[in-house]
Design an enzyme around this catalytic site. Structure first.
Site, PDB file in Angstrom:
ATOM      1  NE  ARG A  81      27.534  70.982 -19.901  1.00 12.77           N
ATOM      2  CZ  ARG A  81      27.077  71.403 -18.713  1.00 12.77           C
ATOM      3  NH1 ARG A  81      27.097  72.695 -18.432  1.00 12.77           N
ATOM      4  NH2 ARG A  81      26.627  70.566 -17.826  1.00 12.77           N
ATOM      5  CE  LYS A 183      29.375  68.783 -15.669  1.00 15.41           C
ATOM      6  NZ  LYS A 183      29.806  69.952 -14.890  1.00 15.41           N
ATOM      7  CD  GLU A 219      34.277  77.158 -14.653  1.00 15.21           C
ATOM      8  OE1 GLU A 219      33.193  76.804 -14.164  1.00 15.21           O
ATOM      9  OE2 GLU A 219      34.695  76.723 -15.725  1.00 15.21           O
TER      10      GLU A 219
HETATM   11  C1  LIG Z   1      29.310  71.183 -14.439  1.00 14.89           C
HETATM   12  C2  LIG Z   1      30.133  72.410 -14.216  1.00 14.89           C
HETATM   13  C3  LIG Z   1      29.550  73.662 -13.930  1.00 14.89           C
HETATM   14  C4  LIG Z   1      28.086  73.841 -13.717  1.00 14.89           C
HETATM   15  O1  LIG Z   1      27.328  73.587 -14.867  1.00 14.89           O
HETATM   16  P1  LIG Z   1      25.763  73.289 -14.774  1.00 14.89           P
HETATM   17  O2  LIG Z   1      25.389  72.932 -16.178  1.00 14.89           O
HETATM   18  O3  LIG Z   1      25.120  74.546 -14.327  1.00 14.89           O
HETATM   19  O4  LIG Z   1      25.590  72.184 -13.793  1.00 14.89           O
HETATM   20  C5  LIG Z   1      30.397  74.761 -13.804  1.00 14.89           C
HETATM   21  N1  LIG Z   1      31.741  74.647 -13.932  1.00 14.89           N
HETATM   22  C6  LIG Z   1      32.328  73.464 -14.189  1.00 14.89           C
HETATM   23  C7  LIG Z   1      33.805  73.409 -14.320  1.00 14.89           C
HETATM   24  C8  LIG Z   1      31.548  72.311 -14.356  1.00 14.89           C
HETATM   25  O5  LIG Z   1      32.156  71.143 -14.599  1.00 14.89           O
END
Ligand SMILES: *Cc1c(COP(=O)(O)O)cnc(C)c1O
Length: 341
Positions: A81, A183, A219
């Site tokens: 990722r 991210k 989300e």
């Molecule tokens: C990090 C993150 C998540 C959760 O991802 P995980 O890999 O399950 O920790 C969900 N939404 C956003 C915007 C994120 O930055």
């Protein structure tokens, strides 16, 4: 031996540990990287990250299993990722195998900070990268630093996971064709106003809609949604601007292969939320936070699971995934990386 830390009273904050991993990118190549005790970053006042926010990060955890091993959960997915994040931000990618090796090294160098099994606390691992050389004309930096630090964190919810109330946000998180799927710190910077405003009004989180039509669920600021239908299916929203949560992807697998549930990954409309039986937010930090109520501009969507405890299906998902993580339930091939026996 463990550090003299009151594990059961640990919050979710930064505690400086002894060691971190640092690697520098210069003249088109990453150096070998090394563990260092120096927790300070010294960069130019004009560094790319400070001027144009060229930075991305990852988050995962290490913990002690029931039989005393130190492990982490699917670090290869964090590595890949981060490659996606770097490519979208015109940053050099950090090799995936080196990423996993660096995670291992930094945890091994901080073993005393891995909380004991059963304490509910874990060692949070934060890999990140930023443009480090001076950039004033808008362009990608030429030099970068990749770092990983760790910090012990307490259970996300002290005294158990109580359902939260969230609101449908009037702010947007991620534009179509934007950066919502990576991210990047920039996605968080612009969410801070929305979350402070939500907290001031008594809500724990923001539910962001798709900005183009404002009819579909995306989300929250840092967690993906899971929904349970009245006939026991797992439904998770699908969109190109949602960050692909590793927890959510793991829950989808667990639902199908461990619990025999039907799983749907599809567009989810705001006006169908009232028909779901359970709702939760998922991410590395809390695994699952149950949502009891969603406020849509004064219209309350109250899930039948109520405000007292996690819905029964959500609980089963939570118990199975955390059981796999903690070594109580056999994990699918490749999910658990053993760092120390
Ligand atoms: C990090 C993150 C998540 C959760 O991802 P995980 O890999 O399950 O920790 C969900 N939404 C956003 C915007 C994120 O930055």
């Amino acid at each position: 031996m463990s550090k003299n830390i009151d594990w059961s009273n640990l919050g979710f904050g930064y505690i400086k540990t002894e060691n971190r991993f640092v690697s520098n990118y210069k003249d088109g190549a990453w150096d070998e990287g090394a563990i260092t005790t120096d927790d300070m970053v010294v960069i130019s006042e004009c560094a790319g990250v400070l001027q144009y926010a060229q930075t991305c990060f990852e988050g995962l955890k290490a913990y002690r299993t029931e039989d005393g091993k130190v492990v982490c959960f699917r670090p290869d997915l964090n590595a890949s990722r981060m490659v996606d994040s770097c490519e979208r931000l015109e940053m050099p990618t950090f090799p995936e195998d080196k990423f996993v090796e660096a995670v291992e090294k930094v945890v091994q160098a901080n073993l005393d900070y891995v909380p004991p099994y059963g304490s509910g606390a874990t060692l949070y691992i934060r890999p990140y990268m930023f443009g480090s050389n001076p950039v004033i004309g808008v362009k990608p930096a030429d030099e970068y630093q990749f770092r990983i630090f760790v910090t012990p964190v307490g259970p996300y919810f002290k005294g158990g996971a109580k359902p939260i109330t969230i609101r449908v946000s009037d702010f947007d998180r991620a534009a179509p064709h934007g950066s919502g799927h990576i991210k990047a710190g920039l996605n968080y910077a612009m969410s801070l106003h929305a979350i402070v405003d939500a907290h001031n009004k008594g809500y724990a989180e923001n539910l962001y809609l798709d900005p183009a039509t404002r009819t579909k669920v995306e989300e929250t600021g840092g967690a993906n949604f899971i929904f349970i239908t009245k006939d026991g299916k797992l439904v998770t929203p699908k969109s190109d601007s949602i960050l692909p949560s590793i927890t959510r992807r793991s829950l989808m697998y667990v639902a199908e292969h461990y619990l025999g549930m039907e799983v749907e990954h599809r567009e989810v409309y705001l006006d169908e939320l009232k028909d779901f039986a359970e709702c939760g937010l998922c991410g590395t930090a809390a695994v699952i936070s149950p949502v009891g109520k969603i406020d849509d501009h004064g219209t309350e969507i109250c899930f039948p699971s109520g405000m007292e405890e996690m819905g029964p299906v959500t609980k089963k998902l939570y118990d199975t995934l955390t059981g796999i993580q903690m070594g109580r339930i056999e994990a699918p091939e490749g999910w658990i990386k053993v760092i120390a026996e």
